[in-house]
Design a protein around this motif. Sequence first.
Motif, PDB file in Angstrom:
ATOM      1  N   PHE A  38       0.821  -1.208   0.000  1.00 40.28           N
ATOM      2  CA  PHE A  38       0.000   0.000   0.000  1.00 40.28           C
ATOM      3  C   PHE A  38       0.858   1.263   0.000  1.00 40.28           C
ATOM      4  CE2 PHE A  38      -2.736  -3.305   1.562  1.00 40.28           C
ATOM      5  CZ  PHE A  38      -3.972  -2.999   1.017  1.00 40.28           C
ATOM      6  N   ALA A  39       0.299   2.322  -0.564  1.00 38.43           N
ATOM      7  CA  ALA A  39       0.922   3.644  -0.588  1.00 38.43           C
ATOM      8  C   ALA A  39       0.932   4.227   0.835  1.00 38.43           C
ATOM      9  CB  ALA A  39       0.146   4.562  -1.529  1.00 38.43           C
ATOM     10  N   PRO A  40       1.687   5.309   1.045  1.00 43.42           N
ATOM     11  CA  PRO A  40       1.738   5.927   2.374  1.00 43.42           C
ATOM     12  C   PRO A  40       0.377   6.405   2.889  1.00 43.42           C
ATOM     13  CG  PRO A  40       3.539   6.732   1.025  1.00 43.42           C
ATOM     14  CD  PRO A  40       2.646   5.924   0.119  1.00 43.42           C
ATOM     15  N   TYR A  41      -0.565   6.681   1.989  1.00 39.56           N
ATOM     16  CA  TYR A  41      -1.919   7.085   2.360  1.00 39.56           C
ATOM     17  C   TYR A  41      -2.878   6.355   1.434  1.00 39.56           C
ATOM     18  CZ  TYR A  41      -5.807   9.927   3.942  1.00 39.56           C
ATOM     19  OH  TYR A  41      -6.990  10.325   4.498  1.00 39.56           O
ATOM     20  N   LEU A  42      -3.998   5.894   1.966  1.00 34.93           N
ATOM     21  CA  LEU A  42      -4.923   5.137   1.125  1.00 34.93           C
ATOM     22  C   LEU A  42      -6.361   5.452   1.483  1.00 34.93           C
ATOM     23  CD1 LEU A  42      -5.419   1.758   2.661  1.00 34.93           C
ATOM     24  CD2 LEU A  42      -3.244   2.857   3.097  1.00 34.93           C
ATOM     25  N   VAL A  43      -7.253   5.121   0.537  1.00 33.47           N
ATOM     26  CA  VAL A  43      -8.677   5.383   0.674  1.00 33.47           C
ATOM     27  C   VAL A  43      -9.436   4.102   0.368  1.00 33.47           C
ATOM     28  CG1 VAL A  43     -10.624   6.719  -0.219  1.00 33.47           C
ATOM     29  CG2 VAL A  43      -8.385   7.797  -0.004  1.00 33.47           C
ATOM     30  N   GLU A  44     -10.451   3.814   1.185  1.00 32.80           N
ATOM     31  CA  GLU A  44     -11.333   2.666   0.957  1.00 32.80           C
ATOM     32  C   GLU A  44     -12.744   3.174   0.746  1.00 32.80           C
ATOM     33  OE1 GLU A  44     -13.436  -1.062   3.312  1.00 32.80           O
ATOM     34  OE2 GLU A  44     -11.992   0.185   4.372  1.00 32.80           O
ATOM     35  N   MET A  51     -13.520   5.782   3.724  1.00 35.09           N
ATOM     36  CA  MET A  51     -12.578   6.008   4.821  1.00 35.09           C
ATOM     37  C   MET A  51     -11.189   6.186   4.218  1.00 35.09           C
ATOM     38  SD  MET A  51     -13.814   3.083   7.523  1.00 35.09           S
ATOM     39  CE  MET A  51     -13.689   1.784   6.319  1.00 35.09           C
ATOM     40  N   GLY A  52     -10.362   6.907   4.904  1.00 31.95           N
ATOM     41  CA  GLY A  52      -8.988   7.071   4.466  1.00 31.95           C
ATOM     42  C   GLY A  52      -8.073   7.107   5.666  1.00 31.95           C
ATOM     43  N   GLY A  53      -6.818   6.814   5.407  1.00 33.50           N
ATOM     44  CA  GLY A  53      -5.878   6.859   6.504  1.00 33.50           C
ATOM     45  C   GLY A  53      -4.455   6.644   6.051  1.00 33.50           C
ATOM     46  N   ALA A  54      -3.569   6.834   6.988  1.00 37.25           N
ATOM     47  CA  ALA A  54      -2.147   6.665   6.718  1.00 37.25           C
ATOM     48  C   ALA A  54      -1.768   5.190   6.820  1.00 37.25           C
ATOM     49  CB  ALA A  54      -1.332   7.480   7.714  1.00 37.25           C
ATOM     50  N   ASN A  55      -0.782   4.810   6.057  1.00 37.30           N
ATOM     51  CA  ASN A  55      -0.178   3.484   6.156  1.00 37.30           C
ATOM     52  C   ASN A  55       0.862   3.590   7.284  1.00 37.30           C
ATOM     53  OD1 ASN A  55       1.269   1.124   5.901  1.00 37.30           O
ATOM     54  ND2 ASN A  55       1.358   1.196   3.664  1.00 37.30           N
ATOM     55  N   ASP A  56       0.364   3.370   8.504  1.00 37.42           N
ATOM     56  CA  ASP A  56       1.200   3.565   9.687  1.00 37.42           C
ATOM     57  C   ASP A  56       1.057   2.365  10.627  1.00 37.42           C
ATOM     58  OD1 ASP A  56      -1.368   3.902  10.719  1.00 37.42           O
ATOM     59  OD2 ASP A  56      -1.107   6.020  11.207  1.00 37.42           O
ATOM     60  N   ALA A  57       1.487   2.509  11.863  1.00 39.83           N
ATOM     61  CA  ALA A  57       1.425   1.411  12.828  1.00 39.83           C
ATOM     62  C   ALA A  57      -0.012   0.952  13.078  1.00 39.83           C
ATOM     63  CB  ALA A  57       2.086   1.835  14.141  1.00 39.83           C
ATOM     64  N   ALA A  58      -0.957   1.883  13.088  1.00 40.67           N
ATOM     65  CA  ALA A  58      -2.365   1.516  13.289  1.00 40.67           C
ATOM     66  C   ALA A  58      -2.873   0.678  12.117  1.00 40.67           C
ATOM     67  CB  ALA A  58      -3.218   2.765  13.476  1.00 40.67           C
ATOM     68  N   PHE A  59      -2.483   1.048  10.901  1.00 39.35           N
ATOM     69  CA  PHE A  59      -2.884   0.277   9.720  1.00 39.35           C
ATOM     70  C   PHE A  59      -2.269  -1.122   9.775  1.00 39.35           C
ATOM     71  CE2 PHE A  59      -2.163  -0.904   5.188  1.00 39.35           C
ATOM     72  CZ  PHE A  59      -3.495  -1.041   4.819  1.00 39.35           C
TER      73      PHE A  59
END
Length: 149
Positions: A38-44, A51-59
């Motif tokens: 996944f990219a650094p930021y993604l949208v579903e 919804m959208g969010g960062a590709n981070d620890a929560a993801f």
Amino acid sequence: MLKQSTDIKSFFEAYAKRSNDALQDPPVEDVDGTVGSFAPYLVESSPQGVMGGANDAAFKKLIGQGFAKYREVGGTAMRVTGVKVTELDDANAMATVDWEFDYKRKTDGKAGTVGFTNRYFLNLAGDTPKIFAYITPDEQQAMQEHGLI
């Protein structure tokens, strides 16, 4: 686009293998490999909304929880049965991916398969494709219809 199309099909075959491996007993989870798709930021987008969010620890945590959820409902296999690539421009493509999710229901041991189609939007600017958006059907409804939840 032929080369990119081949690369995208290989990308989803590897993605499916990671998903399938996570459903095995014992599970082999490559959460980092999945997150790296996944990219650094993604949208579903789904019937529940956008919804959208960062590709981070929560993801990353959500990916691991997703694998656990599929095992919990009796998931035994996940595979790609088709990939159709549509070039959007030189750096972006859409992949329409047909999936099959096999299960053995915990309540009665009945085996079955849920088929579904996701649409993924990928950026091709780097060394490997990166998913930056995806559209999914109603997963909860499908699981309910199959008696999994």
